[in-house]
Design a protein around this motif. Sequence first.
Motif, PDB file in Angstrom:
ATOM      1  N   ALA A 240      51.850  17.420  62.636  1.00 22.54           N
ATOM      2  CA  ALA A 240      50.585  16.760  62.978  1.00 22.54           C
ATOM      3  C   ALA A 240      49.383  17.624  62.608  1.00 22.54           C
ATOM      4  O   ALA A 240      48.404  17.127  62.034  1.00 22.54           O
ATOM      5  N   SER A 241      49.442  18.929  62.900  1.00 20.74           N
ATOM      6  CA  SER A 241      48.302  19.777  62.572  1.00 20.74           C
ATOM      7  C   SER A 241      48.184  19.999  61.059  1.00 20.74           C
ATOM      8  O   SER A 241      47.080  20.173  60.549  1.00 20.74           O
ATOM      9  N   LEU A 242      49.306  19.986  60.337  1.00 19.64           N
ATOM     10  CA  LEU A 242      49.246  20.069  58.872  1.00 19.64           C
ATOM     11  C   LEU A 242      48.495  18.866  58.309  1.00 19.64           C
ATOM     12  O   LEU A 242      47.627  19.017  57.447  1.00 19.64           O
ATOM     13  N   ILE A 243      48.807  17.690  58.823  1.00 19.02           N
ATOM     14  CA  ILE A 243      48.120  16.477  58.375  1.00 19.02           C
ATOM     15  C   ILE A 243      46.645  16.531  58.763  1.00 19.02           C
ATOM     16  O   ILE A 243      45.775  16.150  57.978  1.00 19.02           O
ATOM     17  N   ASP A 244      46.337  17.035  59.951  1.00 17.32           N
ATOM     18  CA  ASP A 244      44.933  17.191  60.356  1.00 17.32           C
ATOM     19  C   ASP A 244      44.196  18.132  59.399  1.00 17.32           C
ATOM     20  O   ASP A 244      43.062  17.863  59.005  1.00 17.32           O
ATOM     21  N   GLU A 245      44.837  19.252  59.048  1.00 14.59           N
ATOM     22  CA  GLU A 245      44.224  20.200  58.108  1.00 14.59           C
ATOM     23  C   GLU A 245      44.021  19.554  56.746  1.00 14.59           C
ATOM     24  O   GLU A 245      42.987  19.740  56.106  1.00 14.59           O
ATOM     25  N   LEU A 246      44.996  18.799  56.288  1.00 11.22           N
ATOM     26  CA  LEU A 246      44.879  18.125  54.994  1.00 11.22           C
ATOM     27  C   LEU A 246      43.749  17.102  55.002  1.00 11.22           C
ATOM     28  O   LEU A 246      43.038  16.940  54.016  1.00 11.22           O
ATOM     29  N   THR A 247      43.540  16.471  56.144  1.00  9.68           N
ATOM     30  CA  THR A 247      42.436  15.511  56.286  1.00  9.68           C
ATOM     31  C   THR A 247      41.077  16.195  56.107  1.00  9.68           C
ATOM     32  O   THR A 247      40.149  15.626  55.534  1.00  9.68           O
ATOM     33  N   LYS A 248      40.959  17.434  56.579  1.00 12.28           N
ATOM     34  CA  LYS A 248      39.701  18.181  56.497  1.00 12.28           C
ATOM     35  C   LYS A 248      39.355  18.639  55.084  1.00 12.28           C
ATOM     36  O   LYS A 248      38.246  19.093  54.835  1.00 12.28           O
ATOM     37  N   CYS A 249      40.298  18.540  54.169  1.00 11.12           N
ATOM     38  CA  CYS A 249      40.127  19.102  52.816  1.00 11.12           C
ATOM     39  C   CYS A 249      39.524  18.123  51.818  1.00 11.12           C
ATOM     40  O   CYS A 249      39.740  18.265  50.603  1.00 11.12           O
ATOM     41  N   ALA A 250      38.806  17.158  52.289  1.00 16.27           N
ATOM     42  CA  ALA A 250      38.241  16.151  51.386  1.00 16.27           C
ATOM     43  C   ALA A 250      37.329  16.799  50.355  1.00 16.27           C
ATOM     44  O   ALA A 250      36.432  17.565  50.691  1.00 16.27           O
ATOM     45  N   THR A 251      37.606  16.498  49.099  1.00 12.23           N
ATOM     46  CA  THR A 251      36.820  17.026  47.989  1.00 12.23           C
ATOM     47  C   THR A 251      36.403  15.872  47.094  1.00 12.23           C
ATOM     48  O   THR A 251      37.222  15.028  46.746  1.00 12.23           O
ATOM     49  N   LYS A 252      35.125  15.843  46.745  1.00 16.79           N
ATOM     50  CA  LYS A 252      34.605  14.831  45.822  1.00 16.79           C
ATOM     51  C   LYS A 252      33.828  15.549  44.740  1.00 16.79           C
ATOM     52  O   LYS A 252      32.929  16.333  45.031  1.00 16.79           O
ATOM     53  N   ILE A 253      34.187  15.269  43.499  1.00 16.42           N
ATOM     54  CA  ILE A 253      33.547  15.902  42.352  1.00 16.42           C
ATOM     55  C   ILE A 253      33.070  14.814  41.397  1.00 16.42           C
ATOM     56  O   ILE A 253      33.848  13.950  40.995  1.00 16.42           O
TER      57      ILE A 253
ATOM     58  N   GLU B 283      38.217  12.328  43.559  1.00 22.39           N
ATOM     59  CA  GLU B 283      38.350  12.503  45.000  1.00 22.39           C
ATOM     60  C   GLU B 283      39.783  12.904  45.322  1.00 22.39           C
ATOM     61  O   GLU B 283      40.730  12.313  44.816  1.00 22.39           O
ATOM     62  N   PHE B 284      39.956  13.921  46.165  1.00 24.47           N
ATOM     63  CA  PHE B 284      41.295  14.359  46.564  1.00 24.47           C
ATOM     64  C   PHE B 284      41.219  15.230  47.807  1.00 24.47           C
ATOM     65  O   PHE B 284      40.145  15.657  48.217  1.00 24.47           O
ATOM     66  N   ASN B 285      42.372  15.471  48.404  1.00 22.01           N
ATOM     67  CA  ASN B 285      42.516  16.374  49.543  1.00 22.01           C
ATOM     68  C   ASN B 285      43.615  17.361  49.185  1.00 22.01           C
ATOM     69  O   ASN B 285      44.782  17.002  49.167  1.00 22.01           O
ATOM     70  N   SER B 286      43.241  18.608  48.908  1.00 25.44           N
ATOM     71  CA  SER B 286      44.201  19.612  48.478  1.00 25.44           C
ATOM     72  C   SER B 286      44.194  20.798  49.450  1.00 25.44           C
ATOM     73  O   SER B 286      43.144  21.336  49.765  1.00 25.44           O
ATOM     74  N   LEU B 287      45.387  21.183  49.888  1.00 24.11           N
ATOM     75  CA  LEU B 287      45.537  22.252  50.873  1.00 24.11           C
ATOM     76  C   LEU B 287      46.473  23.321  50.323  1.00 24.11           C
ATOM     77  O   LEU B 287      47.532  23.005  49.781  1.00 24.11           O
ATOM     78  N   ALA B 288      46.083  24.567  50.452  1.00 28.41           N
ATOM     79  CA  ALA B 288      46.922  25.698  50.063  1.00 28.41           C
ATOM     80  C   ALA B 288      47.594  26.246  51.318  1.00 28.41           C
ATOM     81  O   ALA B 288      46.927  26.521  52.315  1.00 28.41           O
ATOM     82  N   VAL B 289      48.901  26.387  51.256  1.00 22.89           N
ATOM     83  CA  VAL B 289      49.665  26.918  52.387  1.00 22.89           C
ATOM     84  C   VAL B 289      50.297  28.221  51.927  1.00 22.89           C
ATOM     85  O   VAL B 289      51.075  28.240  50.986  1.00 22.89           O
ATOM     86  N   CYS B 290      49.915  29.301  52.587  1.00 21.75           N
ATOM     87  CA  CYS B 290      50.374  30.633  52.207  1.00 21.75           C
ATOM     88  C   CYS B 290      50.948  31.288  53.458  1.00 21.75           C
ATOM     89  O   CYS B 290      50.206  31.715  54.333  1.00 21.75           O
ATOM     90  N   SER B 291      52.271  31.337  53.547  1.00 23.43           N
ATOM     91  CA  SER B 291      52.911  31.871  54.742  1.00 23.43           C
ATOM     92  C   SER B 291      53.972  32.885  54.349  1.00 23.43           C
ATOM     93  O   SER B 291      54.883  32.568  53.584  1.00 23.43           O
ATOM     94  N   SER B 292      53.852  34.090  54.871  1.00 23.20           N
ATOM     95  CA  SER B 292      54.808  35.124  54.484  1.00 23.20           C
ATOM     96  C   SER B 292      56.212  34.838  55.016  1.00 23.20           C
ATOM     97  O   SER B 292      57.174  35.409  54.534  1.00 23.20           O
ATOM     98  N   GLU B 293      56.327  33.956  55.993  1.00 20.93           N
ATOM     99  CA  GLU B 293      57.643  33.585  56.521  1.00 20.93           C
ATOM    100  C   GLU B 293      57.763  32.075  56.676  1.00 20.93           C
ATOM    101  O   GLU B 293      56.989  31.459  57.399  1.00 20.93           O
TER     102      GLU B 293
END
Length: 180
Positions: free
Chosen positions: A90-103, A112-122
């Motif tokens: 649920a929080s991943l989807i919430d974060e992805l919602t916040k990533c709205a980009t319009k160029i 228009e897109f929503n792009s999220l980078a996930v960087c987790s050492s584990e």
Amino acid sequence: MSDWIDDFVDWTVDVNSPEIFKLWGGIAAVAGALQRRVWLTTRQGSVYPNLYTFLVASPGIGKSEIIKKVNELWATNKKIFIAPDNVTKASLIDELTKCATKITVNSSSLLEFNSLAVCSSEWGVLCPTYDLEFLNALNNIFDNPKNYRETRRTMNKDIDIPYPQINLLTGTQPKFLAST
């Protein structure tokens, strides 16, 4: 003319991590930076540079070290949205919602897109147990659909994310990966 990925490998020469992890860290860094701004058109449709990159090795090999460098690099660009270290589906989807980009591409075209980078050492921090709902959401988004939709009963809210994309870089141990 130099190659950016080769330059990344050179930049991380002092990082205690195998060359193959440096190479894939550089490739993941490029994919995360490109987001949905670049694509390849095929007969089946557009292909975007999203990657789910897993660095798999025993403890102490250097997975986390190269992942930290990619995260550091992504963080220098304020147009790259980076997910928190620990997320639920649920929080991943919430974060992805916040990533709205319009160029504005030209006077008549809007990207228009929503792009999220996930960087987790584990990987175990992101997915501590076999969470089929979380994994299925990642799988769905990996296919770069035109939108991702879900309804939340508890909030009486519909979520509709246009052109979602996730780039994932994580590390894990073989035994943990086999168990999840």
